[in-house]
Design a protein around this motif. Structure first.
Motif, PDB file in Angstrom:
ATOM      1  N   VAL A  16      70.522  41.137 105.706  1.00  0.00           N
ATOM      2  CA  VAL A  16      69.527  40.331 106.407  1.00  0.00           C
ATOM      3  C   VAL A  16      69.522  38.926 105.822  1.00  0.00           C
ATOM      4  CG1 VAL A  16      67.133  40.114 107.128  1.00  0.00           C
ATOM      5  CG2 VAL A  16      68.124  42.389 106.771  1.00  0.00           C
ATOM      6  N   GLY A  17      69.921  37.947 106.633  1.00  0.00           N
ATOM      7  CA  GLY A  17      69.908  36.552 106.201  1.00  0.00           C
ATOM      8  C   GLY A  17      71.307  36.010 105.995  1.00  0.00           C
ATOM      9  N   ALA A  18      71.681  35.002 106.797  1.00  0.00           N
ATOM     10  CA  ALA A  18      73.008  34.390 106.669  1.00  0.00           C
ATOM     11  C   ALA A  18      72.917  33.056 105.939  1.00  0.00           C
ATOM     12  CB  ALA A  18      73.661  34.226 108.038  1.00  0.00           C
ATOM     13  N   GLY A  19      72.283  33.071 104.759  1.00  0.00           N
ATOM     14  CA  GLY A  19      72.384  31.952 103.822  1.00  0.00           C
ATOM     15  C   GLY A  19      73.592  32.231 102.932  1.00  0.00           C
ATOM     16  N   PRO A  20      73.766  31.458 101.864  1.00  0.00           N
ATOM     17  CA  PRO A  20      74.909  31.686 100.974  1.00  0.00           C
ATOM     18  C   PRO A  20      74.928  33.103 100.409  1.00  0.00           C
ATOM     19  CG  PRO A  20      73.711  29.685 100.323  1.00  0.00           C
ATOM     20  CD  PRO A  20      72.976  30.270 101.480  1.00  0.00           C
ATOM     21  N   ASP A  43      69.057  30.592 115.457  1.00  0.00           N
ATOM     22  CA  ASP A  43      69.992  30.833 116.559  1.00  0.00           C
ATOM     23  C   ASP A  43      71.431  30.539 116.151  1.00  0.00           C
ATOM     24  OD1 ASP A  43      69.765  28.116 116.608  1.00  0.00           O
ATOM     25  OD2 ASP A  43      68.965  27.972 118.649  1.00  0.00           O
ATOM     26  N   THR A  44      71.612  29.758 115.060  1.00  0.00           N
ATOM     27  CA  THR A  44      72.903  29.707 114.371  1.00  0.00           C
ATOM     28  C   THR A  44      72.604  29.778 112.872  1.00  0.00           C
ATOM     29  OG1 THR A  44      72.798  27.301 114.357  1.00  0.00           O
ATOM     30  CG2 THR A  44      74.141  28.301 116.078  1.00  0.00           C
ATOM     31  N   PRO A  45      73.533  30.292 112.066  1.00  0.00           N
ATOM     32  CA  PRO A  45      73.293  30.298 110.614  1.00  0.00           C
ATOM     33  C   PRO A  45      73.056  28.860 110.133  1.00  0.00           C
ATOM     34  CG  PRO A  45      75.145  31.705 111.162  1.00  0.00           C
ATOM     35  CD  PRO A  45      74.789  30.974 112.418  1.00  0.00           C
ATOM     36  N   GLY A  46      72.135  28.689 109.212  1.00  0.00           N
ATOM     37  CA  GLY A  46      71.846  27.362 108.687  1.00  0.00           C
ATOM     38  C   GLY A  46      70.728  26.641 109.413  1.00  0.00           C
ATOM     39  N   TRP A 117      79.854  27.692 108.443  1.00  0.00           N
ATOM     40  CA  TRP A 117      81.210  27.895 107.945  1.00  0.00           C
ATOM     41  C   TRP A 117      81.275  29.178 107.117  1.00  0.00           C
ATOM     42  CZ3 TRP A 117      83.582  28.288 103.143  1.00  0.00           C
ATOM     43  CH2 TRP A 117      84.983  28.182 103.143  1.00  0.00           C
ATOM     44  N   LEU A 118      80.258  29.360 106.247  1.00  0.00           N
ATOM     45  CA  LEU A 118      80.228  30.566 105.419  1.00  0.00           C
ATOM     46  C   LEU A 118      80.111  31.825 106.281  1.00  0.00           C
ATOM     47  CD1 LEU A 118      77.868  29.855 102.366  1.00  0.00           C
ATOM     48  CD2 LEU A 118      80.331  30.259 102.331  1.00  0.00           C
ATOM     49  N   ALA A 119      79.246  31.758 107.302  1.00  0.00           N
ATOM     50  CA  ALA A 119      79.056  32.934 108.162  1.00  0.00           C
ATOM     51  C   ALA A 119      80.335  33.232 108.952  1.00  0.00           C
ATOM     52  CB  ALA A 119      77.874  32.704 109.105  1.00  0.00           C
ATOM     53  N   GLU A 120      81.066  32.188 109.324  1.00  0.00           N
ATOM     54  CA  GLU A 120      82.360  32.410 110.008  1.00  0.00           C
ATOM     55  C   GLU A 120      83.337  33.136 109.101  1.00  0.00           C
ATOM     56  OE1 GLU A 120      83.903  28.629 111.395  1.00  0.00           O
ATOM     57  OE2 GLU A 120      82.055  28.336 112.560  1.00  0.00           O
ATOM     58  N   ARG A 121      83.287  32.832 107.795  1.00  0.00           N
ATOM     59  CA  ARG A 121      84.178  33.531 106.870  1.00  0.00           C
ATOM     60  C   ARG A 121      83.825  35.026 106.846  1.00  0.00           C
ATOM     61  NH1 ARG A 121      85.391  29.363 107.669  1.00  0.00           N
ATOM     62  NH2 ARG A 121      86.788  30.551 108.961  1.00  0.00           N
ATOM     63  N   ALA A 122      82.510  35.329 106.924  1.00  0.00           N
ATOM     64  CA  ALA A 122      82.095  36.742 106.950  1.00  0.00           C
ATOM     65  C   ALA A 122      82.628  37.421 108.207  1.00  0.00           C
ATOM     66  CB  ALA A 122      80.572  36.842 106.875  1.00  0.00           C
TER      67      ALA A 122
END
Ligand SMILES: Cc1cc2nc3c(=O)[nH]c(=O)nc-3n(C[C@H](O)[C@H](O)[C@H](O)COP(=O)(O)OP(=O)(O)OC[C@H]3O[C@@H](n4cnc5c(N)ncnc54)[C@H](O)[C@@H]3O)c2cc1C
Ligand code: SF4
Lengths: 440, 102
Positions: A16-20, A43-46, A117-122
């Protein structure tokens, strides 16, 4: 659905949560081959995230080698300036140098650009991203321990089940609080950050801050910029904007009788800062809480079926001059991914099985650094740090630089004279100095 | 050092907020105030003081208003509220502030 089907997990892990903290945990668990869903309320990460913006990059470089050349980072910090302000003067210590640049030590980031960018890596690693979804509560069942066993999350009418839930939901930590794993922090363990991103042309930024190309400067400011309230201000360079803000300890802000807006506007207009900001346009205005409790705030990070990572676990260090949270969030994500992976593989995701996370965290730089700075929060609560020392430093430099015709004294004598005229007593100076050496 | 006019524009909180992106949830407010508890515990004045977005204001009779549309979702108000004075949660998914810089 039958009773049994309802109990089957939909995923190995729900993050839960798309921060770092969340995106790195999801990446590393997906790389292990686990099925992972990453749920984010923005609605988008960040979209909900804000920081001062200096990311100490070493740990992220271990997860994504060479990330500074791929990720949307702003500038590489080659210059750290520490400024003590009084109402009408400033004393600065300027540390600039090549060692900061190679390898890259710290970069500035703007979270609405960096977190996607980080969430895309996930996602690239195989995690399933669900943006625009707020998790409302944890799904629980009576467990073996005192607190219930977490078996999933509820979002609106939907229920998602997993072997492990990772609470990476940031400083407010509502999920861990909701099952009594973590208490509501006291006001002196929290600070409010108020920030503006101020647009300026590239060239103007480079001229004003003495940097070129993709180099950047990070200014940490204490003293009159917060009107004496515990905390400080920061002024960081992005590619074509500045991040300027104040961090104000909540108990002190409430006691002061001032408003957060008043202090922020005072800081923007301060003669020690205004020349850097002149003719800038506010592009965005935001605020966010910061955990300030240091080691004393970490507490419980593991429950039955649940682990807590990043700022939701209170993992920040405020040394008075820098706020570090992103690198610690990433460090905790690395420890959590190892611990959760081991627990799932062993088929034991109870608090006992997940305790592997706590062990990896304790051995990591995260807890080592938190222990190193363990005394910092109490030291920073000493009010003199935010007012009187600025006056002391200003008085000293006034005596050194104002050539009024009187004979020059030796610097030590000048310094003692400045101490005697400042609001600080020699006893306080020695006590704070010693406490500071041990705390920082 | 030179002082004088403010360095950056715009200069008021309302104008600064005007540069942000917000998606307003018309159907529900994520902030609810218990006026009675607020008054009894002095929470109202704290809310007005700490909120960086100027969401809270106090009427002459002590009633606290909340302009939830401008909320930056920091949670500072909840952190200083006495128990029972404020119900505050994140807006529903996709609603509220949407930072473009952060
Ligand atoms: C003013 C300020 C300056 C700072 N400066 C620095 C700095 O210079 N350097 C530094 O390293 N750190 C800094 N920090 C600290 C840093 O920002 C945080 O420590 C860091 O962002 C923590 O990362 P995280 O992933 O744990 O949490 P967050 O980044 O807060 O991420 C939490 C995520 O969870 C999501 N979420 C929350 N609840 C739910 C829910 N119920 N359902 C779905 N999603 C949810 C949020 O939308 C968010 O995306 C600063 C903080 C502030 C406020
Ligand atoms: S969450 Fe922050 S911005 Fe929103 S009302 Fe509370 S204090 Fe104001």
């Amino acid at each position: 659905m039958t009773e049994q089907a309802a109990g089957e997990p939909d995923f190995d892990v729900i993050v839960v949560g798309a921060g770092p903290a969340g995106s790195v945990t999801a990446t590393l668990l997906a790389r292990q081959g686990l099925s992972v869903v990453l749920v984010e309320r923005g609605d988008t990460p960040g979209a909900k995230n804000l920081s001062g913006g200096v990311l100490y990059g070493r740990v992220l470089d271990e997860v994504f080698p060479g990330f500074v050349d791929q990720a949307p980072v702003e500038r590489r910090i080659t210059r750290h300036v520490t400024t003590f302000l009084t109402a009408d003067s400033s004393v600065a210590i300027d540390y600039a140098g090549g060692p900061l640049a190679a390898p890259v030590n710290a970069v500035t980031v703007l979270r609405a650009r960096f977190d996607p960018w980080l969430a895309e890596r996930a996602e690239e690693a195989g995690a399933f991203l669900m943006p625009g979804v707020r998790v409302d509560s944890l799904l629980t069942e009576p467990g073996p321990g005192a607190s219930p066993r977490v078996v999933g999350v509820r979002a609106g009418d939907d229920e998602l089940r997993a072997r492990v839930v990772v609470a990476a939901d940031g400083v407010n930590s509502f999920l861990a609080r909701s099952i009594g794993l973590r208490p509501k922090p006291p006001e002196h363990h929290l600070a409010v950050g108020v920030k503006a991103v101020v647009g300026l042309p590239r060239r103007v930024i480079e001229d004003r801050f003495g940097v070129t190309g993709d180099e950047g400067a990070a200014h940490a400011i204490v003293g009159d910029c917060t009107l004496g309230i515990g905390g400080g201000a920061f002024l960081y360079t992005n590619t074509e904007s500045l991040s300027i803000g104040v961090v104000l300890r909540l108990d002190d802000l409430v006691r002061s009788g001032r408003t957060a807006v008043e202090v922020f506007e005072h800081c923007l207009a301060h003669p020690g800062l205004a020349p850097y900001l002149r003719d800038g346009e506010v592009l965005e205005y935001g605020s966010h809480l910061v955990a300030e409790g240091g080691l004393g705030m970490v507490g419980q990070v593991v429950g039955d079926g649940l682990v807590v990572v990043g700022e939701a676990a209170g993992l920040t260090i405020n040394s008075g001059l820098t706020v570090r949270g992103m690198d610690l969030a990433i460090g905790s994500a690395v420890a959590a991914a190892r611990g959760v992976g081991e627990a799932v593989a062993a088929g034991d995701t109870s608090a006992t099985g997940l305790a592997a996370y706590r062990r990896h965290l304790d051995e990591s730089f995260v807890m080592q650094d938190l222990r190193t700075y363990a005394k910092a929060p109490a030291f920073l609560e000493r009010g003199r740090m935010y007012g009187a020392y600025g006056e002391l430093a200003a008085g000293l430099f006034h005596d050194v630089f104002s050539l009024d015709g009187s004979p020059r004294r030796h610097l030590a004598a000048t310094a003692w004279r400045a101490v005697r005229r400042s609001p600080v007593t020699i006893g306080q100076l020695m006590s704070d100095g010693w406490a500071g050496v041990r705390a920082l | 050092m030179g002082g004088g006019a403010r360095a950056v524009n715009p200069q008021t909180t309302a104008e600064r907020l005007g540069h942000n992106r917000f998606v307003l949830d018309e159907a529900e407010s994520h902030i609810e105030i218990d006026q009675e508890v607020c008054r009894r515990t002095g929470t109202g004045k704290r809310l007005v003081a700490v909120c960086p977005a100027g969401v809270y204001s106090e009427l002459e009779d002590g009633t606290i208003l909340a302009e939830y549309a401008a909320c930056l979702e920091c949670g500072t108000c909840l952190a200083v509220a006495s128990p029972g004075a404020l119900r505050w949660h994140y807006p529903r998914g996709g609603f509220g502030v949407g930072f473009r810089e952060g």
